[in-house]
Design a protein around this motif. Sequence first.
Motif, PDB file in Angstrom:
ATOM      1  N   GLY A  91       0.795  -1.270   0.017  1.00  0.00           N
ATOM      2  CA  GLY A  91       0.101  -0.129   0.094  1.00  0.00           C
ATOM      3  C   GLY A  91       0.862   1.394   0.175  1.00  0.00           C
ATOM      4  N   TYR A  92       0.183   2.352  -0.066  1.00  0.00           N
ATOM      5  CA  TYR A  92       0.880   3.682  -0.043  1.00  0.00           C
ATOM      6  C   TYR A  92       0.217   4.395   1.171  1.00  0.00           C
ATOM      7  CZ  TYR A  92       2.579   2.947  -4.696  1.00  0.00           C
ATOM      8  OH  TYR A  92       3.458   2.406  -5.490  1.00  0.00           O
ATOM      9  N   ASP A  93       1.080   5.272   1.943  1.00  0.00           N
ATOM     10  CA  ASP A  93       0.493   6.225   3.081  1.00  0.00           C
ATOM     11  C   ASP A  93       0.982   7.583   2.565  1.00  0.00           C
ATOM     12  OD1 ASP A  93      -0.574   3.928   4.185  1.00  0.00           O
ATOM     13  OD2 ASP A  93       0.371   4.350   6.116  1.00  0.00           O
ATOM     14  N   VAL A  94       0.073   8.591   2.766  1.00  0.00           N
ATOM     15  CA  VAL A  94       0.474   9.965   2.876  1.00  0.00           C
ATOM     16  C   VAL A  94       0.364  10.555   4.302  1.00  0.00           C
ATOM     17  CG1 VAL A  94      -0.135  12.463   1.920  1.00  0.00           C
ATOM     18  CG2 VAL A  94      -0.465  10.386   0.594  1.00  0.00           C
ATOM     19  N   VAL A  95       1.614  10.881   4.609  1.00  0.00           N
ATOM     20  CA  VAL A  95       1.454  11.509   6.461  1.00  0.00           C
ATOM     21  C   VAL A  95       1.735  13.126   6.143  1.00  0.00           C
ATOM     22  CG1 VAL A  95       2.236   9.223   7.237  1.00  0.00           C
ATOM     23  CG2 VAL A  95       3.906  10.848   6.219  1.00  0.00           C
ATOM     24  N   GLU A  96       1.229  13.613   7.142  1.00  0.00           N
ATOM     25  CA  GLU A  96       1.230  14.743   7.271  1.00  0.00           C
ATOM     26  C   GLU A  96       1.995  15.064   8.658  1.00  0.00           C
ATOM     27  OE1 GLU A  96      -1.165  19.285   7.904  1.00  0.00           O
ATOM     28  OE2 GLU A  96      -2.137  17.328   7.931  1.00  0.00           O
ATOM     29  N   PHE A  97       3.182  15.804   8.669  1.00  0.00           N
ATOM     30  CA  PHE A  97       3.869  16.057   9.989  1.00  0.00           C
ATOM     31  C   PHE A  97       3.675  17.301  10.709  1.00  0.00           C
ATOM     32  CE2 PHE A  97       6.765  13.840   6.814  1.00  0.00           C
ATOM     33  CZ  PHE A  97       6.964  12.536   7.603  1.00  0.00           C
ATOM     34  N   ALA A  98       3.958  17.352  12.025  1.00  0.00           N
ATOM     35  CA  ALA A  98       3.706  18.635  12.953  1.00  0.00           C
ATOM     36  C   ALA A  98       5.149  18.348  13.576  1.00  0.00           C
ATOM     37  CB  ALA A  98       2.654  18.462  13.828  1.00  0.00           C
ATOM     38  N   GLY A  99       6.101  19.021  13.007  1.00  0.00           N
ATOM     39  CA  GLY A  99       7.380  18.946  13.658  1.00  0.00           C
ATOM     40  C   GLY A  99       8.033  17.563  13.560  1.00  0.00           C
ATOM     41  N   ASP A 100       8.503  16.726  14.546  1.00  0.00           N
ATOM     42  CA  ASP A 100       8.927  15.499  14.208  1.00  0.00           C
ATOM     43  C   ASP A 100       8.022  14.435  14.677  1.00  0.00           C
ATOM     44  OD1 ASP A 100      11.568  16.330  13.672  1.00  0.00           O
ATOM     45  OD2 ASP A 100      12.368  16.074  15.661  1.00  0.00           O
ATOM     46  N   ARG A 101       6.742  14.726  14.448  1.00  0.00           N
ATOM     47  CA  ARG A 101       5.528  13.941  14.691  1.00  0.00           C
ATOM     48  C   ARG A 101       4.525  13.892  13.515  1.00  0.00           C
ATOM     49  NH1 ARG A 101       2.996  13.931  20.487  1.00  0.00           N
ATOM     50  NH2 ARG A 101       2.842  16.103  19.880  1.00  0.00           N
ATOM     51  N   ILE A 102       3.727  12.910  13.460  1.00  0.00           N
ATOM     52  CA  ILE A 102       2.898  12.798  12.537  1.00  0.00           C
ATOM     53  C   ILE A 102       1.430  13.223  12.962  1.00  0.00           C
ATOM     54  CG2 ILE A 102       1.740  11.123  10.881  1.00  0.00           C
ATOM     55  CD1 ILE A 102       4.227   9.341  10.741  1.00  0.00           C
ATOM     56  N   ARG A 103       0.925  14.282  12.256  1.00  0.00           N
ATOM     57  CA  ARG A 103      -0.359  14.769  12.379  1.00  0.00           C
ATOM     58  C   ARG A 103      -1.510  13.725  11.974  1.00  0.00           C
ATOM     59  NH1 ARG A 103      -0.350  20.123  10.746  1.00  0.00           N
ATOM     60  NH2 ARG A 103       0.583  20.504  12.846  1.00  0.00           N
ATOM     61  N   SER A 104      -1.241  13.344  10.750  1.00  0.00           N
ATOM     62  CA  SER A 104      -2.173  12.665   9.936  1.00  0.00           C
ATOM     63  C   SER A 104      -1.972  11.825   9.045  1.00  0.00           C
ATOM     64  CB  SER A 104      -3.326  13.565   9.178  1.00  0.00           C
ATOM     65  OG  SER A 104      -2.670  14.113   7.903  1.00  0.00           O
ATOM     66  N   ILE A 105      -2.492  10.491   8.848  1.00  0.00           N
ATOM     67  CA  ILE A 105      -2.134   9.570   7.904  1.00  0.00           C
ATOM     68  C   ILE A 105      -3.335   9.017   7.202  1.00  0.00           C
ATOM     69  CG2 ILE A 105      -1.359   7.076   7.515  1.00  0.00           C
ATOM     70  CD1 ILE A 105      -1.274   8.612  11.110  1.00  0.00           C
ATOM     71  N   VAL A 106      -3.106   9.005   5.741  1.00  0.00           N
ATOM     72  CA  VAL A 106      -4.217   8.503   4.710  1.00  0.00           C
ATOM     73  C   VAL A 106      -3.551   7.292   4.126  1.00  0.00           C
ATOM     74  CG1 VAL A 106      -5.655   9.027   2.907  1.00  0.00           C
ATOM     75  CG2 VAL A 106      -5.037  10.865   4.452  1.00  0.00           C
ATOM     76  N   GLY A 107      -4.074   6.138   4.434  1.00  0.00           N
ATOM     77  CA  GLY A 107      -3.780   4.929   3.660  1.00  0.00           C
ATOM     78  C   GLY A 107      -4.445   4.427   2.520  1.00  0.00           C
ATOM     79  N   PHE A 108      -3.672   4.027   1.492  1.00  0.00           N
ATOM     80  CA  PHE A 108      -4.399   3.271   0.651  1.00  0.00           C
ATOM     81  C   PHE A 108      -3.662   1.800   0.088  1.00  0.00           C
ATOM     82  CE2 PHE A 108      -4.203   7.703  -0.294  1.00  0.00           C
ATOM     83  CZ  PHE A 108      -5.409   8.122  -0.612  1.00  0.00           C
ATOM     84  N   PHE A 109      -4.559   0.793  -0.022  1.00  0.00           N
ATOM     85  CA  PHE A 109      -4.280  -0.498  -0.319  1.00  0.00           C
ATOM     86  C   PHE A 109      -4.032  -0.655  -1.672  1.00  0.00           C
ATOM     87  CE2 PHE A 109      -7.262  -1.319   3.581  1.00  0.00           C
ATOM     88  CZ  PHE A 109      -6.236  -0.794   4.409  1.00  0.00           C
ATOM     89  N   THR A 110      -2.894  -1.493  -2.132  1.00  0.00           N
ATOM     90  CA  THR A 110      -3.155  -2.013  -3.524  1.00  0.00           C
ATOM     91  C   THR A 110      -2.999  -3.449  -3.743  1.00  0.00           C
ATOM     92  OG1 THR A 110      -0.594  -1.837  -3.146  1.00  0.00           O
ATOM     93  CG2 THR A 110      -1.472   0.162  -3.953  1.00  0.00           C
TER      94      THR A 110
END
Length: 110
Positions: A91-110
């Motif tokens: 799969g693929y994930d798109v992550v959004e960072f807030a500094g050195d941590r992740i604020r959001s994750i949107v995952g896609f399965f292939t």
Amino acid sequence: MSATDVILAYLDIWNERDAAARLTLMKSVLTEDSLYADPDHAALRGHAELSESIGRARENLGDLRFTLDTVVGAHHDRALFSWKLGTVATGYDVVEFAGDRIRSIVGFFT
């Protein structure tokens, strides 16, 4: 910490079977109000909701482990990466960072 380091730490969360250890990892990798979405989940908010979902998934995954395939790209506060679950899923994930941590994750399965 590089984007790749944070992504690897995030995948460690998915591989952690122990709920208490998973929550400890989450505190260092994800913001408290983090948001997770994938084809099976519209919006899991915060550590507790995501940890509960991961716990249920771990019960079905057996010894399968998530690994990083490729960091496709990273810019500003976002990154796109591909992952593997053993040899059975990708799969693929798109992550959004807030500094050195992740604020959001949107995952896609292939």
